[in-house]
Design a protein around this motif. Structure first.
Motif, PDB file in Angstrom:
ATOM      1  N   SER A 117     -40.382 -59.303  -0.974  1.00 49.05           N
ATOM      2  CA  SER A 117     -41.502 -60.227  -0.797  1.00 49.05           C
ATOM      3  C   SER A 117     -41.110 -61.691  -0.954  1.00 49.05           C
ATOM      4  CB  SER A 117     -42.592 -59.911  -1.819  1.00 49.05           C
ATOM      5  OG  SER A 117     -42.149 -60.208  -3.133  1.00 49.05           O
ATOM      6  N   GLY A 118     -39.918 -61.936  -1.529  1.00 53.38           N
ATOM      7  CA  GLY A 118     -39.502 -63.305  -1.781  1.00 53.38           C
ATOM      8  C   GLY A 118     -39.929 -63.842  -3.129  1.00 53.38           C
ATOM      9  N   ALA A 119     -40.510 -62.991  -3.977  1.00 49.63           N
ATOM     10  CA  ALA A 119     -40.912 -63.416  -5.324  1.00 49.63           C
ATOM     11  C   ALA A 119     -39.705 -63.442  -6.256  1.00 49.63           C
ATOM     12  CB  ALA A 119     -41.979 -62.472  -5.877  1.00 49.63           C
ATOM     13  N   ASN A 120     -39.874 -64.075  -7.423  1.00 44.96           N
ATOM     14  CA  ASN A 120     -38.832 -64.167  -8.439  1.00 44.96           C
ATOM     15  C   ASN A 120     -39.172 -63.185  -9.553  1.00 44.96           C
ATOM     16  OD1 ASN A 120     -37.376 -64.940 -10.834  1.00 44.96           O
ATOM     17  ND2 ASN A 120     -36.926 -66.897  -9.867  1.00 44.96           N
ATOM     18  N   VAL A 121     -38.323 -62.160  -9.753  1.00 47.52           N
ATOM     19  CA  VAL A 121     -38.637 -61.112 -10.723  1.00 47.52           C
ATOM     20  C   VAL A 121     -38.627 -61.635 -12.152  1.00 47.52           C
ATOM     21  CG1 VAL A 121     -36.259 -60.279 -11.043  1.00 47.52           C
ATOM     22  CG2 VAL A 121     -38.196 -58.703 -11.339  1.00 47.52           C
ATOM     23  N   GLU A 122     -37.816 -62.653 -12.450  1.00 48.65           N
ATOM     24  CA  GLU A 122     -37.811 -63.218 -13.802  1.00 48.65           C
ATOM     25  C   GLU A 122     -39.176 -63.846 -14.112  1.00 48.65           C
ATOM     26  OE1 GLU A 122     -35.814 -63.278 -16.300  1.00 48.65           O
ATOM     27  OE2 GLU A 122     -33.904 -62.543 -15.552  1.00 48.65           O
ATOM     28  N   GLN A 123     -39.736 -64.554 -13.147  1.00 51.76           N
ATOM     29  CA  GLN A 123     -41.049 -65.142 -13.351  1.00 51.76           C
ATOM     30  C   GLN A 123     -42.122 -64.062 -13.465  1.00 51.76           C
ATOM     31  OE1 GLN A 123     -41.620 -67.947 -10.170  1.00 51.76           O
ATOM     32  NE2 GLN A 123     -40.041 -69.351 -10.921  1.00 51.76           N
ATOM     33  N   LEU A 124     -42.006 -63.027 -12.634  1.00 51.35           N
ATOM     34  CA  LEU A 124     -42.965 -61.930 -12.693  1.00 51.35           C
ATOM     35  C   LEU A 124     -42.908 -61.244 -14.054  1.00 51.35           C
ATOM     36  CD1 LEU A 124     -45.038 -60.066 -11.343  1.00 51.35           C
ATOM     37  CD2 LEU A 124     -43.116 -58.715 -10.473  1.00 51.35           C
ATOM     38  N   ALA A 125     -41.693 -60.981 -14.550  1.00 50.81           N
ATOM     39  CA  ALA A 125     -41.545 -60.335 -15.863  1.00 50.81           C
ATOM     40  C   ALA A 125     -42.137 -61.205 -16.965  1.00 50.81           C
ATOM     41  CB  ALA A 125     -40.075 -60.045 -16.142  1.00 50.81           C
ATOM     42  N   GLY A 126     -41.955 -62.516 -16.849  1.00 46.97           N
ATOM     43  CA  GLY A 126     -42.534 -63.421 -17.836  1.00 46.97           C
ATOM     44  C   GLY A 126     -44.049 -63.382 -17.837  1.00 46.97           C
ATOM     45  N   ILE A 127     -44.633 -63.324 -16.647  1.00 48.36           N
ATOM     46  CA  ILE A 127     -46.091 -63.240 -16.536  1.00 48.36           C
ATOM     47  C   ILE A 127     -46.596 -61.946 -17.178  1.00 48.36           C
ATOM     48  CG2 ILE A 127     -48.000 -63.005 -14.895  1.00 48.36           C
ATOM     49  CD1 ILE A 127     -46.299 -64.791 -12.976  1.00 48.36           C
ATOM     50  N   LEU A 128     -45.947 -60.830 -16.868  1.00 51.44           N
ATOM     51  CA  LEU A 128     -46.360 -59.552 -17.444  1.00 51.44           C
ATOM     52  C   LEU A 128     -46.180 -59.547 -18.952  1.00 51.44           C
ATOM     53  CD1 LEU A 128     -44.782 -57.072 -14.853  1.00 51.44           C
ATOM     54  CD2 LEU A 128     -47.138 -57.888 -14.952  1.00 51.44           C
ATOM     55  N   GLY A 129     -45.113 -60.172 -19.436  1.00 46.96           N
ATOM     56  CA  GLY A 129     -44.807 -60.147 -20.856  1.00 46.96           C
ATOM     57  C   GLY A 129     -45.817 -60.859 -21.721  1.00 46.96           C
ATOM     58  N   HIS A 130     -46.593 -61.757 -21.151  1.00 52.95           N
ATOM     59  CA  HIS A 130     -47.626 -62.447 -21.922  1.00 52.95           C
ATOM     60  C   HIS A 130     -48.799 -61.524 -22.264  1.00 52.95           C
ATOM     61  CE1 HIS A 130     -46.135 -66.528 -22.187  1.00 52.95           C
ATOM     62  NE2 HIS A 130     -45.752 -66.464 -20.930  1.00 52.95           N
ATOM     63  N   ASP A 131     -48.898 -60.414 -21.571  1.00 48.52           N
ATOM     64  CA  ASP A 131     -49.912 -59.412 -21.914  1.00 48.52           C
ATOM     65  C   ASP A 131     -49.400 -58.636 -23.123  1.00 48.52           C
ATOM     66  OD1 ASP A 131     -51.529 -57.075 -22.076  1.00 48.52           O
ATOM     67  OD2 ASP A 131     -51.983 -57.190 -19.945  1.00 48.52           O
ATOM     68  N   HIS A 132     -50.108 -58.732 -24.257  1.00 54.91           N
ATOM     69  CA  HIS A 132     -49.626 -58.113 -25.491  1.00 54.91           C
ATOM     70  C   HIS A 132     -49.541 -56.596 -25.385  1.00 54.91           C
ATOM     71  CE1 HIS A 132     -49.616 -61.921 -27.552  1.00 54.91           C
ATOM     72  NE2 HIS A 132     -50.893 -62.123 -27.276  1.00 54.91           N
ATOM     73  N   ARG A 133     -50.273 -56.014 -24.457  1.00 53.50           N
ATOM     74  CA  ARG A 133     -50.174 -54.572 -24.262  1.00 53.50           C
ATOM     75  C   ARG A 133     -48.851 -54.182 -23.602  1.00 53.50           C
ATOM     76  NH1 ARG A 133     -55.343 -53.992 -20.638  1.00 53.50           N
ATOM     77  NH2 ARG A 133     -54.223 -55.796 -19.776  1.00 53.50           N
ATOM     78  N   ILE A 134     -48.210 -55.120 -22.950  1.00 54.34           N
ATOM     79  CA  ILE A 134     -46.955 -54.862 -22.240  1.00 54.34           C
ATOM     80  C   ILE A 134     -45.781 -55.421 -23.018  1.00 54.34           C
ATOM     81  CG2 ILE A 134     -45.665 -55.314 -20.113  1.00 54.34           C
ATOM     82  CD1 ILE A 134     -48.380 -55.433 -18.662  1.00 54.34           C
ATOM     83  N   GLY A 135     -45.805 -56.728 -23.306  1.00 54.99           N
ATOM     84  CA  GLY A 135     -44.722 -57.348 -24.073  1.00 54.99           C
ATOM     85  C   GLY A 135     -43.509 -57.641 -23.214  1.00 54.99           C
TER      86      GLY A 135
END
Length: 316
Positions: free
Chosen positions: A111-129
Motif C-alpha cells: 500500500s505504500g504505508a510505513n509499518v513503523e508508523q503503523l506499529a506506533g499508532i497501534l501501540g498507543h492503544d493500551h489494549r495492544i501495547g
C-alpha cells in the motif's frame, strides 16, 4: 517443578496413590534470554500450580520466593494444567504479536504505508501495547519457535487442533519474512545473483547473545549461499557457533572489513552498534552501495545521504 516425597503417613507404595506419596508444585519460568538474572530477581509474575494436595508444596514455594513476593511481584496460584500451559501460551502470544506486525508489513509494502508508523499508532492503544511488536525478520531462538510448535502439538493431542489454527499462521508468517528478504536480493542485484558478494550483519537470532538456534539471519545467509552467492557473515558474539553450523559461509570479525567489495549489505540482527556505524566509511569499500535493512533500525536518511540505495521491510 517441585516434588516433595512422603505424605507423612506410614503407607506402602503398592497400596497408595501418587498424590499420597508426593506433592507436586509447578512453577513455570518466563526468563528472557540475555535477561535471565533480571527476570529471576524481578519477574513480572510468579505462577504456582498445584494438585489436590498442596499445603506443603505451596508453603515451601512461598518461602523460597518470599523476598520477590514481598517486593510486590504478583503471584498467581492455580492448578497443574494452567501452570503447565502458561509458558507455551505466553510465548505463543508473543510470537503472534511479532507475526501480526510482520503481516502488516506485507500490507504496508503493497500500500505504500510505513509499518513503523503503523506499529506506533497501534501501540498507543493500551489494549495492544508497543512492546514486542517490532517489525523485522521475525523470531527465532530456542524458546518462541519451540513453545509455539509445542502448543500447537498439545492442542492436536487434546483434539482441539482448530483452536490453534491462528498459531499455524503465526508460524507461516514468520517463515515468510525470511523468504521475503531472500526474494529482495535478486531485485536489488538485477536478477542473476550467482557470484555476487553479499555481506550479512548478524548471525545470532537476537542481539546480546551468541545463540544461533533457528537464527533468521543465518537462515537467510544459507539460502543465499545455496543460490550461488558469496556470503560473508559478521557478528560480535556468535561467529564461533555460526562457523560450526554453517561452514560453507565466509566470516569476518569486523563489520567494516566484512563489507569489502560487497554487492549488497544485509542488516539482519539488531545489534545496537550497527546502527551507529557511519555509512560513509563503507561507501568506498563496497562494489555497490546497496543495503537491505531487515531490522529497520538504520537511519534511512543517513544512508541515502551517503549515496546508498536503502530498502527496509514494510516501508519505502
Amino acid at each position: 517443578m517441585l516434588l516433595l516425597g512422603g505424605s507423612g503417613r506410614d503407607t506402602q507404595f503398592g497400596t497408595c496413590s501418587v498424590e499420597e506419596l508426593v506433592e507436586v508444585g509447578w512453577n513455570p519460568e518466563f526468563l528472557r534470554e540475555s535477561f535471565a538474572i533480571e527476570d529471576t530477581l524481578r519477574p513480572d509474575r510468579l505462577v504456582l500450580g498445584f494438585g489436590p494436595s498442596r499445603s506443603r508444596a505451596e508453603a515451601m514455594l512461598r518461602e523460597a520466593f518470599e523476598k520477590i513476593i514481598d517486593a510486590g511481584t504478583p503471584m498467581i496460584v492455580t492448578d497443574w494444567a494452567a501452570a503447565e500451559l502458561a509458558k507455551g501460551a505466553a510465548n505463543s502470544f508473543l510470537a503472534t504479536k511479532i507475526s501480526f506486525v510482520n503481516a502488516m508489513a506485507e500490507v504496508c509494502e503493497a500500500s505504500g504505508a510505513n509499518v513503523e508508523q503503523l506499529a506506533g499508532i497501534l501501540g498507543h492503544d493500551h489494549r495492544i501495547g508497543r512492546r514486542g511488536m517490532r517489525p523485522g525478520l521475525g523470531f527465532g531462538g530456542g524458546c518462541l519457535p519451540k513453545d509455539l510448535r509445542g502448543f500447537i502439538a498439545r492442542a492436536d493431542e487434546l483434539d482441539v487442533g482448530p483452536a490453534a489454527g491462528i498459531l499455524r499462521e503465526v508460524e507461516a508468517v514468520n517463515a515468510r519474512r525470511r523468504e521475503r528478504v531472500v526474494s529482495m536480493v535478486p531485485q536489488e542485484l538485477g536478477g542473476d545473483v550467482r557470484g555476487k558478494r553479499i555481506t550479512v550483519w548478524g548471525a545470532a537470532f537476537k542481539p546480546e547473545t551468541d545463540d544461533i538456534r533457528d537464527s533468521p539471519a543465518l537462515a537467510v545467509a544459507q539460502s543465499l549461499h545455496d543460490l550461488g552467492t558469496c556470503v560473508t557473515v559478521t557478528d560480535p558474539k556468535a561467529l564461533d557457533n555460526a562457523r560450526k553450523l554453517h561452514p560453507a559461509l565466509d566470516y569476518a570479525d569486523d563489520p567494516i572489513a566484512a563489507a569489502q567489495d560487497a554487492d549488497l549489505l544485509l542488516h539482519l540482527t539488531e545489534w545496537p552498534h550497527y546502527r551507529h556505524i557511519d555509512p560513509t566509511r563503507l561507501t568506498s569499500r563496497v562494489a555497490n552501495p546497496k543495503v537491505i535493512d531487515a531490522c529497520g533500525t538504520l537511519n534511512a536518511d543517513d544512508w541515502r545521504g551517503a549515496g546508498w540505495s536503502y530498502r527496509a521491510l514494510g516501508r519505502l
